[in-house]
Design a protein around this motif. Sequence first.
Motif, PDB file in Angstrom:
ATOM      1  N   CYS A 177       0.850  -1.196   0.000  1.00  0.00           N
ATOM      2  CA  CYS A 177       0.000   0.000   0.000  1.00  0.00           C
ATOM      3  C   CYS A 177       0.880   1.238   0.000  1.00  0.00           C
ATOM      4  O   CYS A 177       1.776   1.380   0.825  1.00  0.00           O
ATOM      5  CB  CYS A 177      -0.913   0.003   1.223  1.00  0.00           C
ATOM      6  SG  CYS A 177      -1.969   1.476   1.281  1.00  0.00           S
ATOM      7  N   TYR A 228      -0.410   4.311   0.282  1.00  0.00           N
ATOM      8  CA  TYR A 228      -1.080   5.415   0.974  1.00  0.00           C
ATOM      9  C   TYR A 228      -0.168   5.934   2.086  1.00  0.00           C
ATOM     10  O   TYR A 228       0.444   5.156   2.824  1.00  0.00           O
ATOM     11  CB  TYR A 228      -2.414   4.935   1.557  1.00  0.00           C
ATOM     12  CG  TYR A 228      -3.324   6.066   1.963  1.00  0.00           C
ATOM     13  CD1 TYR A 228      -4.154   6.679   1.024  1.00  0.00           C
ATOM     14  CD2 TYR A 228      -3.353   6.522   3.276  1.00  0.00           C
ATOM     15  CE1 TYR A 228      -4.988   7.732   1.388  1.00  0.00           C
ATOM     16  CE2 TYR A 228      -4.180   7.565   3.649  1.00  0.00           C
ATOM     17  CZ  TYR A 228      -5.000   8.165   2.700  1.00  0.00           C
ATOM     18  OH  TYR A 228      -5.823   9.194   3.064  1.00  0.00           O
ATOM     19  N   CYS A 281       0.781   4.310   5.638  1.00  0.00           N
ATOM     20  CA  CYS A 281       0.196   2.980   5.814  1.00  0.00           C
ATOM     21  C   CYS A 281       1.271   1.897   5.733  1.00  0.00           C
ATOM     22  O   CYS A 281       1.667   1.331   6.730  1.00  0.00           O
ATOM     23  CB  CYS A 281      -0.914   2.725   4.788  1.00  0.00           C
ATOM     24  SG  CYS A 281      -1.611   1.064   4.941  1.00  0.00           S
ATOM     25  N   SER A 286       1.115  -1.093   4.543  1.00  0.00           N
ATOM     26  CA  SER A 286       0.652  -2.479   4.643  1.00  0.00           C
ATOM     27  C   SER A 286       1.081  -3.259   3.401  1.00  0.00           C
ATOM     28  O   SER A 286       1.154  -2.718   2.311  1.00  0.00           O
ATOM     29  CB  SER A 286      -0.881  -2.482   4.761  1.00  0.00           C
ATOM     30  OG  SER A 286      -1.385  -3.760   4.416  1.00  0.00           O
ATOM     31  N   CYS A 332      -7.008  -2.150   0.667  1.00  0.00           N
ATOM     32  CA  CYS A 332      -5.917  -2.293   1.641  1.00  0.00           C
ATOM     33  C   CYS A 332      -6.477  -2.970   2.896  1.00  0.00           C
ATOM     34  O   CYS A 332      -7.551  -2.624   3.379  1.00  0.00           O
ATOM     35  CB  CYS A 332      -5.320  -0.941   1.987  1.00  0.00           C
ATOM     36  SG  CYS A 332      -4.046  -1.059   3.263  1.00  0.00           S
ATOM     37  N   LYS A 372      -5.214  -2.965   5.906  1.00  0.00           N
ATOM     38  CA  LYS A 372      -4.954  -2.258   7.168  1.00  0.00           C
ATOM     39  C   LYS A 372      -6.215  -1.538   7.609  1.00  0.00           C
ATOM     40  O   LYS A 372      -6.787  -0.742   6.875  1.00  0.00           O
ATOM     41  CB  LYS A 372      -3.815  -1.246   6.944  1.00  0.00           C
ATOM     42  CG  LYS A 372      -3.483  -0.393   8.139  1.00  0.00           C
ATOM     43  CD  LYS A 372      -2.499  -1.092   9.047  1.00  0.00           C
ATOM     44  CE  LYS A 372      -1.841  -0.100  10.006  1.00  0.00           C
ATOM     45  NZ  LYS A 372      -0.758   0.637   9.344  1.00  0.00           N
ATOM     46  N   CYS A 375      -7.308   2.267   6.785  1.00  0.00           N
ATOM     47  CA  CYS A 375      -6.660   2.836   5.600  1.00  0.00           C
ATOM     48  C   CYS A 375      -7.708   2.954   4.486  1.00  0.00           C
ATOM     49  O   CYS A 375      -8.405   2.001   4.195  1.00  0.00           O
ATOM     50  CB  CYS A 375      -5.496   1.961   5.127  1.00  0.00           C
ATOM     51  SG  CYS A 375      -4.758   2.592   3.597  1.00  0.00           S
ATOM     52  N   ASP A 416      -7.284   3.230   1.299  1.00  0.00           N
ATOM     53  CA  ASP A 416      -6.830   2.890  -0.048  1.00  0.00           C
ATOM     54  C   ASP A 416      -7.636   1.736  -0.644  1.00  0.00           C
ATOM     55  O   ASP A 416      -7.775   0.680  -0.036  1.00  0.00           O
ATOM     56  CB  ASP A 416      -5.343   2.522  -0.029  1.00  0.00           C
ATOM     57  CG  ASP A 416      -4.801   2.445  -1.450  1.00  0.00           C
ATOM     58  OD1 ASP A 416      -5.118   3.340  -2.250  1.00  0.00           O
ATOM     59  OD2 ASP A 416      -4.096   1.473  -1.764  1.00  0.00           O
TER      60      ASP A 416
HETATM   61 ZN   LIG Z   1      -3.128   1.000   3.237  1.00  0.00          ZN
END
Ligand SMILES: [Zn+2]
Length: 178
Positions: free
Chosen positions: A113, A115, A118, A120, A138, A140, A143, A145
């Motif tokens: 990810c 973002y 983040c 992740s 995503c 996470k 998040c 995204d």
């Molecule tokens: Zn993310």
Amino acid sequence: MQLVYKEVPMEFLAALPEGIKYVQKQGRDFLVIEQLYCRDGHSLMADHVRMHGEPSIRLDARIGKKRGLMFVDAFWGSHDKLYSFLPGEADLQSITEAWCPHCGVSLMTERHCTYEGCGSDQAILLHLPGGVNRILVCAKHGCPDHELVIQRLPEEITRRIRKINYFGEFHDDMFKGI
Ligand SMILES: [Zn+2]
Ligand SMILES: [Zn+2]
């Protein structure tokens, strides 16, 4: 937080992929997921659990130590969710693991990810009708995204669609009188 409203690109509306519909509410454009599958073709839509008047997306999910059903708003960019369990406060910083609620196949895939903040490396992979187009979310928790992977759609358009996120004041009041 203010509602962050972004117009849906015209080029995308002209060639909407199967499984996604366009709705206008109070003069605003929204994309709504109509159909999603696990990789083995089981529908993930839950007609009986509606959010903002539309069927939600049902996943078998684990957040931290808690596991149960998770219902996700089908409005693209909305992050509203319902749980059949109560995720703990500490668990909300962790990764959501998801499975198909019908066959139990894992919906997880590796994806970094990008973002901000983040990082992740896991995402939830959902299939649109036809077996080629996909949605990546995503994993996470918290998040925003999410990515649409559509065959034959210019990267510029998918990038703009990825940036559609509704935070905070996305609630049923918006839809009153419709
Ligand atoms: Zn993310
Ligand atoms: Zn399945």
